[in-house]
Structures are given as structure tokens and as C-alpha cells.
Design a protein around this motif. Structure first.
Motif, PDB file in Angstrom:
ATOM      1  N   LEU A  36       0.817  -1.213   0.000  1.00 16.33           N
ATOM      2  CA  LEU A  36       0.000   0.000   0.000  1.00 16.33           C
ATOM      3  C   LEU A  36       0.851   1.264   0.000  1.00 16.33           C
ATOM      4  O   LEU A  36       0.342   2.362  -0.188  1.00 16.33           O
ATOM      5  CB  LEU A  36      -0.937   0.003   1.218  1.00 16.33           C
ATOM      6  N   GLY A  37       2.157   1.119   0.257  1.00 17.34           N
ATOM      7  CA  GLY A  37       3.074   2.250   0.211  1.00 17.34           C
ATOM      8  C   GLY A  37       2.772   3.313   1.250  1.00 17.34           C
ATOM      9  O   GLY A  37       2.956   4.509   1.001  1.00 17.34           O
ATOM     10  N   ILE A  38       2.343   2.899   2.418  1.00 18.15           N
ATOM     11  CA  ILE A  38       1.941   3.860   3.442  1.00 18.15           C
ATOM     12  C   ILE A  38       3.145   4.472   4.162  1.00 18.15           C
ATOM     13  O   ILE A  38       4.240   3.912   4.152  1.00 18.15           O
ATOM     14  CB  ILE A  38       1.011   3.201   4.484  1.00 18.15           C
ATOM     15  N   THR A  39       2.936   5.620   4.763  1.00 13.92           N
ATOM     16  CA  THR A  39       3.923   6.226   5.662  1.00 13.92           C
ATOM     17  C   THR A  39       3.434   6.124   7.096  1.00 13.92           C
ATOM     18  O   THR A  39       4.181   5.798   8.003  1.00 13.92           O
ATOM     19  CB  THR A  39       4.168   7.696   5.296  1.00 13.92           C
ATOM     20  N   SER A  40       2.144   6.392   7.301  1.00 13.84           N
ATOM     21  CA  SER A  40       1.517   6.238   8.614  1.00 13.84           C
ATOM     22  C   SER A  40       0.734   4.940   8.640  1.00 13.84           C
ATOM     23  O   SER A  40      -0.014   4.622   7.710  1.00 13.84           O
ATOM     24  CB  SER A  40       0.574   7.411   8.902  1.00 13.84           C
ATOM     25  N   ALA A  41       0.896   4.176   9.727  1.00 12.82           N
ATOM     26  CA  ALA A  41       0.174   2.908   9.846  1.00 12.82           C
ATOM     27  C   ALA A  41      -1.330   3.135   9.838  1.00 12.82           C
ATOM     28  O   ALA A  41      -2.104   2.229   9.486  1.00 12.82           O
ATOM     29  CB  ALA A  41       0.589   2.192  11.139  1.00 12.82           C
ATOM     30  N   TYR A  42      -1.761   4.339  10.194  1.00 11.82           N
ATOM     31  CA  TYR A  42      -3.188   4.613  10.326  1.00 11.82           C
ATOM     32  C   TYR A  42      -3.822   5.037   9.011  1.00 11.82           C
ATOM     33  O   TYR A  42      -5.040   5.220   8.943  1.00 11.82           O
ATOM     34  CB  TYR A  42      -3.397   5.656  11.432  1.00 11.82           C
ATOM     35  N   GLU A  43      -3.002   5.181   7.968  1.00 15.87           N
ATOM     36  CA  GLU A  43      -3.556   5.402   6.629  1.00 15.87           C
ATOM     37  C   GLU A  43      -4.462   4.241   6.241  1.00 15.87           C
ATOM     38  O   GLU A  43      -5.465   4.414   5.544  1.00 15.87           O
ATOM     39  CB  GLU A  43      -2.427   5.534   5.603  1.00 15.87           C
ATOM     40  N   TYR A  44      -4.095   3.046   6.675  1.00 13.18           N
ATOM     41  CA  TYR A  44      -4.884   1.862   6.317  1.00 13.18           C
ATOM     42  C   TYR A  44      -6.318   1.984   6.819  1.00 13.18           C
ATOM     43  O   TYR A  44      -7.263   1.553   6.137  1.00 13.18           O
ATOM     44  CB  TYR A  44      -4.240   0.601   6.892  1.00 13.18           C
ATOM     45  N   LEU A  45      -6.503   2.567   8.001  1.00 21.12           N
ATOM     46  CA  LEU A  45      -7.851   2.668   8.570  1.00 21.12           C
ATOM     47  C   LEU A  45      -8.756   3.531   7.702  1.00 21.12           C
ATOM     48  O   LEU A  45      -9.962   3.284   7.599  1.00 21.12           O
ATOM     49  CB  LEU A  45      -7.774   3.241   9.989  1.00 21.12           C
ATOM     50  N   GLU A  46      -8.184   4.555   7.066  1.00 17.67           N
ATOM     51  CA  GLU A  46      -8.996   5.376   6.153  1.00 17.67           C
ATOM     52  C   GLU A  46      -9.268   4.631   4.857  1.00 17.67           C
ATOM     53  O   GLU A  46     -10.369   4.690   4.322  1.00 17.67           O
ATOM     54  CB  GLU A  46      -8.288   6.699   5.859  1.00 17.67           C
ATOM     55  N   MET A  47      -8.244   3.915   4.335  1.00 18.08           N
ATOM     56  CA  MET A  47      -8.432   3.161   3.097  1.00 18.08           C
ATOM     57  C   MET A  47      -9.528   2.106   3.254  1.00 18.08           C
ATOM     58  O   MET A  47     -10.346   1.896   2.365  1.00 18.08           O
ATOM     59  CB  MET A  47      -7.127   2.477   2.700  1.00 18.08           C
ATOM     60  N   ARG A  48      -9.541   1.448   4.416  1.00 15.46           N
ATOM     61  CA  ARG A  48     -10.474   0.330   4.624  1.00 15.46           C
ATOM     62  C   ARG A  48     -11.816   0.788   5.179  1.00 15.46           C
ATOM     63  O   ARG A  48     -12.874   0.244   4.832  1.00 15.46           O
ATOM     64  CB  ARG A  48      -9.832  -0.697   5.574  1.00 15.46           C
ATOM     65  N   PHE A  49     -11.815   1.805   6.070  1.00 14.57           N
ATOM     66  CA  PHE A  49     -13.046   2.226   6.722  1.00 14.57           C
ATOM     67  C   PHE A  49     -13.402   3.661   6.364  1.00 14.57           C
ATOM     68  O   PHE A  49     -14.180   3.899   5.452  1.00 14.57           O
ATOM     69  CB  PHE A  49     -12.918   2.047   8.246  1.00 14.57           C
ATOM     70  N   SER A  50     -12.865   4.623   7.102  1.00 11.98           N
ATOM     71  CA  SER A  50     -13.213   6.031   6.858  1.00 11.98           C
ATOM     72  C   SER A  50     -12.158   6.928   7.490  1.00 11.98           C
ATOM     73  O   SER A  50     -11.386   6.487   8.347  1.00 11.98           O
ATOM     74  CB  SER A  50     -14.589   6.357   7.465  1.00 11.98           C
ATOM     75  N   ARG A  51     -12.156   8.180   7.081  1.00 15.65           N
ATOM     76  CA  ARG A  51     -11.184   9.130   7.637  1.00 15.65           C
ATOM     77  C   ARG A  51     -11.394   9.379   9.131  1.00 15.65           C
ATOM     78  O   ARG A  51     -10.423   9.470   9.879  1.00 15.65           O
ATOM     79  CB  ARG A  51     -11.222  10.447   6.859  1.00 15.65           C
ATOM     80  N   PRO A  52     -12.636   9.500   9.625  1.00 16.16           N
ATOM     81  CA  PRO A  52     -12.796   9.681  11.075  1.00 16.16           C
ATOM     82  C   PRO A  52     -12.150   8.564  11.895  1.00 16.16           C
ATOM     83  O   PRO A  52     -11.566   8.846  12.956  1.00 16.16           O
ATOM     84  CB  PRO A  52     -14.323   9.707  11.255  1.00 16.16           C
ATOM     85  N   ILE A  53     -12.246   7.334  11.425  1.00 14.15           N
ATOM     86  CA  ILE A  53     -11.630   6.232  12.168  1.00 14.15           C
ATOM     87  C   ILE A  53     -10.108   6.364  12.141  1.00 14.15           C
ATOM     88  O   ILE A  53      -9.422   6.072  13.130  1.00 14.15           O
ATOM     89  CB  ILE A  53     -12.080   4.868  11.589  1.00 14.15           C
ATOM     90  N   ARG A  54      -9.565   6.819  11.019  1.00 13.50           N
ATOM     91  CA  ARG A  54      -8.116   7.055  10.946  1.00 13.50           C
ATOM     92  C   ARG A  54      -7.689   8.117  11.957  1.00 13.50           C
ATOM     93  O   ARG A  54      -6.691   7.957  12.660  1.00 13.50           O
ATOM     94  CB  ARG A  54      -7.737   7.488   9.534  1.00 13.50           C
ATOM     95  N   ILE A  55      -8.449   9.207  12.029  1.00 16.82           N
ATOM     96  CA  ILE A  55      -8.116  10.294  12.959  1.00 16.82           C
ATOM     97  C   ILE A  55      -8.195   9.810  14.400  1.00 16.82           C
ATOM     98  O   ILE A  55      -7.343  10.138  15.235  1.00 16.82           O
ATOM     99  CB  ILE A  55      -9.061  11.490  12.743  1.00 16.82           C
ATOM    100  N   ILE A  56      -9.199   8.993  14.712  1.00 16.09           N
ATOM    101  CA  ILE A  56      -9.337   8.452  16.067  1.00 16.09           C
ATOM    102  C   ILE A  56      -8.147   7.561  16.410  1.00 16.09           C
ATOM    103  O   ILE A  56      -7.558   7.666  17.491  1.00 16.09           O
ATOM    104  CB  ILE A  56     -10.660   7.661  16.206  1.00 16.09           C
ATOM    105  N   GLY A  57      -7.766   6.692  15.476  1.00 19.52           N
ATOM    106  CA  GLY A  57      -6.624   5.805  15.713  1.00 19.52           C
ATOM    107  C   GLY A  57      -5.332   6.575  15.917  1.00 19.52           C
ATOM    108  O   GLY A  57      -4.537   6.265  16.816  1.00 19.52           O
TER     109      GLY A  57
END
Length: 604
Positions: free
Chosen positions: A111-132
Motif C-alpha cells: 500500500l506504500g503507506i507512511t503512517s500505519a493509520y492510513e490503512y484505517l482510512e483506506m479500509r473504513f473512513s477518515r474519522p476512524i483514521r483520525i481516532i486511531g
């Protein structure tokens, strides 16, 4: 006389010289990396080392990050008071390394991510990424402050080393090389610090073995004191350390730390190829085995020396975290400079953890908060902001160390509470990686339920610590001390550090000896399982995931795992061409990847 109690020597001039040389050496590496890479000022270079790191230094950095100053001081004390059961974590490290390398690394890597929490937005939503991300920042800032303060306090009370002088120096050095050198500086200083930490353990073991007449005598004393009984197969989940709590609960706990914690993820995704990324975790596994083995042997050596005069019961020290510094000053003070090496070892663990945290905090802040909202940015602005955030988070960690000095035992409770966050977060990732059904509502609700349960049991365990029949401290005596002061001690909560032992509450509720006595190693497992089950149920009840176009790369594939791997000839040739183009670890858009793949297939 060694091992008979009483005051010990303080730091000599040579000890200060050795200690200062180690700190300056770490700063020097940071400066070297800054000068060496002064023309490479991209954000990718600063945060991920240009994604060109190799397996061995990354592996040593992963191990050094695990070896905080608390671990250097606390693990030998664990062997001294509770025996060799902690050695069973070797199984947990093997399971953790395999699961992380074969499931999480391929997913994050492609996925070429920099932040591990980018995945949460890709899979679910941006609010969940921000919470994580927010949960991670709060947890890491508090933990890092404790990592700076707790070893400093323990060492200050034994060696006389100025507490606040070292606190500020530690933070300043980390800020210096994190700000100037980025991830490369962090990784290469971790390599130096790993060597110093292991040398500190070896020095203590070697001197102790000489005093006791060899390692065989140390082993015999440990056996006679019941310290070698590691395998306890009692399935009672309330037992603090048993084979099952360590292998099952410990494995899940360490998976939650290595697989989704930004400090660790940022290292292995900085590797230049997927092979190097996976190999770094397996080499790290060996490093963890060596480290925990040296720490345990150090603890057994300490028991052999103090088997007839326990410094804790004799009031020579006030907490178990001061046992190892006390031993060092007791047996190594006759060799000027060697106690300084040990203190440098403990602070190398602190420097490693703090620098890792600063770099990771900068990465998630940039990737999850700033860059998505800042479109018209220049590379120079991003570079200056990266450096500014390094200074900010370094100062914040020093500030948290100051808070730790004021909060005392309360912060120890905070440490255990924030440690429990990793279990529900791991459950959230597993929901996204293995199941197509979970949606944002169900997954977030499941994580909240898991978090509430782990906080409930964790806070209850802090208020009503488990009794001795659950923690199983081994007997100690003071019959061989020159002077003995009678003092009653009670069991300490398993996560506490650098605080005096407290008496158990006289009135204990019904849950105190059942629910609140759950082994702390099961907290992460409890959070993960509850999150997964409740997340699936709520997702199904709310209609499931209706995003039919979820990309298959967001899920774990059979081909990710070595036991299922098998590439046909064209796939292998495409991978070779990718490597020649130097893009094995680049974050391409889906369209760019498809174009490149078609182009390479045409070349074949």
C-alpha cells in the motif's frame, strides 16, 4: 563486602566520562547523517530514510526500540523476584515476528503507506483514521515521558546522577539527531545503543560470575531458590505468568505492539525491498532472544549474589527497579568507568525509545493531519515543518517526564491504561484485513466496546492489585545482611515501575479476586477478541459493508504468506524489473501501478 547490604559507592569521574561519551556518540551519528544527507531533504527521506534501508540495521533498531530503559532495569528485577518464567516470552517473540512479517508487512508494504493509520482510512473512513492516530499520539507521549523519567529516578537514587540534568540532556540529544538526521539517524544510533546495552549486561554477568565462582554456581543458586521453574501449565487466566498467559496473551500483546504501532511499522516499511522488510523482523526475533536471555541471566546472577541479603527487604533500595543499579554500584564500582557503561546501557534504551517515538509522532502528525489539509505546499516547507515538529514532540516528551515526577503512581496507572489501547486497535485492523463484512459503524462500535472492557479490568486491577497467590513472588531473605530492618512488603501491580510498593486495600469487592485479577497479558487479547466479535455482529446488524469496490490489496492474501507463496515465471520477471527500476517500495497510485505493470509485461 559484596552482597551483604548497606550503602554502595557513587559515580566516579571515569563513570561520568564513559556515560557522556555514549551520549555524545549518539549525537555525533545524528550530525553525520544530517551532513551526509544534506542534499536529500524530501519528507520521504526524513521520515522513511528514502525507503532504502536494509534488514540488519533495521532489525537492530527494532530490538533497541523494544529495549527501553525501563526494560533494561526491570527485566533482571523480574527474574530476581519471580524467576525464569519471563524467558518463555521467547515463544511469544517468535509468534509475533512470524505473524507480523507474513501478514502485516506485505499489506502495509504494497500500500506504500507512511503512517500505519492510513490503512484505517483506506479500509473504513477518515474519522476512524483520525481516532486511531489520536489514540496513538496520546499513548506515545505519556509512555515516552515515563520512559525518560522512571530509569532516571531509579539511577539517581542509587548513583547520585543529577536527575533533571540527565532528563534534559536525554531529551536534547534525541531532539538534536531526530531533527537533523531523520529516520536514518534514529536507526543508526539505535545500532550503537543496542551494542552498548548488550555490553552492559555482559559486564554485570561477567563480574557476578567471577564473584560467585562461575556461571555454574549462579545456575545452582537459582535452582535452589526456585528461580528456574519456568513452565507452569495452569490454565487459570488470573495467574500473572504461566505458560499460557505468556505464549497466548504475550504473543497477542507483542503482535499489537509490532504490527500496528507506528514506531515499529515505520522501520520495516523503510526497507528497500519486501524481502529486507521481512528479514528485519526475523533478525529482530533473534535479537530479542539474545536480549531477554542476557537480561534474565543478569537477574539470576543478582539473585545468586543477594540470596541471603535481599536489598529490597533490607531497605537498601525502595523499589525493585533500583535493584540492578544497586548491584552495579555494589560489584562494579572497583572498576572505574564500568558503572558508567551500565548507566549508558540503561540510557541507550531510553534514547532509542524516545527517538523512535519522536520520529513516529512526526510521521503520523504530518501524514494524518497536516498534509491532507495542506495542498499548496513546497518541499522546503515540509522539511522545515518536519524539523519543527521533531523539536516540539521532543519538548513535549521532556514535559511529560516532568508530569511523571509529579504524578508518581497515578502515571503508572496511566501507562497500564494506555497500554491496553493496543488490543482494541489490533482488533480493528484484523476486522479490516480478514473480513469483507465489517463497516465503519460496526468496526468503530466494536473497538469502543473492547476499549471499555479493557479499561474496566485495567483500572480495577490498578485499584485492587492481584494478591500474591496470583503473582507468585518467590521467597527472599535477609539472614546474611550486616544490618536488617524489618519491613513488610506486598505485591505490586505487574506494570508498576519506579514507585514504592503499596499496601493492598483492606476491603476488596467480589470482582477483585476474579475479573480484576485477570493476568495483564490477557488485556490485549481481551480487547482484540471483543472488538472483532462485537464489530462483526454490529456490522451485520447495520447492513454490513456495502462498499462493493473495496480493492483486494486492502486484504490479506494467501500469496503474502511464505507457506503459500508461488510465483509463475512472468511474475518473477516483473518483480525483477521492478527492482531494476528501484520502485519495489514506492507508494504509487493504483493507475500508475497498472500502467507500469502493463509496460513491464510488454517488455517481457
Amino acid at each position: 563486602m559484596v552482597g551483604t547490604g548497606g550503602p554502595v559507592a557513587s559515580f566516579s569521574v571515569w563513570d561520568y566520562v564513559v556515560f557522556a561519551a555514549t551520549i555524545l556518540g549518539a549525537a555525533g551519528i545524528g550530525l553525520f547523517q544530517a551532513i551526509r544527507g544534506r542534499k536529500e531533504t524530501t519528507s520521504d527521506e526524513f521520515l522513511l530514510g528514502g525507503r532504502q534501508m536494509t534488514a540488519v540495521p533495521v532489525a537492530m533498531s527494532l530490538t533497541a526500540s523494544f529495549m527501553s530503559g525501563i526494560t533494561v532495569i526491570g527485566t533482571p528485577a523480574e527474574a530476581y523476584r519471580f524467576g525464569a518464567a519471563f524467558w518463555l516470552f521467547g515463544f511469544a517473540y517468535a509468534i509475533m515476528s512470524t505473524v507480523t512479517a507474513e501478514l502485516f508487512v506485505p499489506l502495509f508494504y504494497r500500500l506504500g503507506i507512511t503512517s500505519a493509520y492510513e490503512y484505517l482510512e483506506m479500509r473504513f473512513s477518515r474519522p476512524i483514521r483520525i481516532i486511531g492516530t489520536s489514540m496513538y499520539i496520546v499513548q506515545t507521549a505519556l509512555y515516552t515521558g515515563l520512559v525518560i523519567y522512571a530509569p532516571a529516578l531509579a539511577l539517581n537514587q542509587i548513583t547520585g546522577l543529577n536527575l533533571w540534568g540527565v532528563l534534559v540532556a536525554t531529551g536534547a540529544v534525541c531532539i538534536l539527531y531526530c531533527t537533523l538526521g531523520g529516520l536514518k539517524a534514529v536507526i543508526w544510533t539505535d545500532v550503537l545503543q543496542m551494542v552498548v546495552m548488550l555490553a552492559g549486561f555482559v559486564a554485570v554477568i561477567a563480574r557476578g560470575a567471577v564473584l560467585q565462582g562461575g556461571l555454574t554456581k549462579v545456575w545452582e543458586d537459582a535452582g535452589e531458590g526456585g528461580r528456574l521453574k519456568a513452565f507452569d501449565f495452569d490454565p487459570d487466566p488470573r495467574k500473572r505468568h504461566s505458560f499460557w498467559t505468556i505464549v497466548i496473551g504475550g504473543s497477542i500483546m507483542w503482535v499489537s505492539i509490532y504490527s500496528i504501532n507506528q514506531s515499529q511499522v515505520q522501520r520495516y516499511i523503510s526497507c528497500k525491498t519486501l524481502g529486507h522488510a521481512k528479514m528485519s523482523l526475523y533478525v529482530n526475533m533473534v535479537g530479542l532472544w539474545v536480549t531477554v536471555s542476557l537480561a534474565m541471566v543478569t537477574g539470576l546472577t543478582m539473585y545468586s549474589i543477594y540470596k541471603t541479603c535481599d536489598p529490597l527487604t533490607n531497605s537498601d533500595v525502595t523499589t525493585s527497579d533500583q535493584l540492578l543499579p544497586y548491584l552495579v554500584m555494589d560489584i562494579l564500582a572497583v572498576y572505574p568507568g564500568i558503572p558508567g557503561l551500565f548507566v549508558a546501557a540503561a540510557y541507550s534504551g531510553t534514547l532509542s525509545t524516545v527517538s523512535s517515538s519522536i520520529n513516529a509522532l512526526v510521521a503520523v502528525t504530518m501524514e494524518d493531519f497536516i498534509i491532507p489539509l495542506w495542498e499548496n505546499r513546497t518541499q522546503k516547507q515540509v522539511t522545515w515543518l518536519n524539523m519543527g515538529l521533531s523539536i516540539f514532540f521532543g519538548g513535549l516528551c521532556i514535559g511529560m517526564a516532568g508530569v511523571a515526577s509529579l504524578m508518581g503512581g497515578v502515571l503508572q496507572a496511566a501507562l497500564s491504561i494506555f497500554g491496553m489501547i493496543s488490543g482494541p486497535l489490533l482488533g480493528l485492523y484484523l476486522l479490516g484485513m480478514f473480513f469483507h463484512t465489517p463497516n465503519s459503524i460496526g468496526s468503530l462500535s466494536g473497538m469502543i466496546i473492547g476499549l471499555v472492557l479493557t479499561l474496566w479490568v485495567g483500572i480495577g486491577a490498578q485499584i485492587y492489585p492481584p494478591t500474591a497467590d496470583k503473582t507468585l513472588p518467590l521467597p527472599l531473605t535477609t539472614v546474611g545482611c550486616n544490618s536488617t530492618i524489618s519491613q513488610n512488603h506486598t505485591t505490586q501491580a505487574p506494570w508498576t515501575s519506579a514507585t514504592p510498593m503499596t499496601t493492598l486495600p483492606t476491603v476488596r469487592p467480589l470482582l477483585a479476586d476474579s475479573w480484576y485479577s485477570l493476568s495483564y497479558l490477557y488485556f490485549s487479547a481481551l480487547g482484540a477478541v471483543v472488538t472483532i466479535v462485537s464489530g462483526l455482529v454490529i456490522s451485520i446488524a447495520t447492513g454490513g459493508c456495502k462498499q462493493e469496490k473495496l480493492h483486494p490489496d486492502l486484504f490479506v492474501k494467501k500469496s503474502d504468506m511464505f507457506c503459500f507463496r508461488g510465483y509463475n515465471t512472468s511474475e518473477v520477471k516483473i518483480r525483477i524489473l521492478y527492482k531494476k527500476e528501484g520502485i519495489d517500495n514506492k507508494a504509487f497510485t493504483e493507475l500508475q501501478s497498472e500502467i507500469i505493470s502493463k509496460d513491464m509485461t510488454t517488455k517481457l
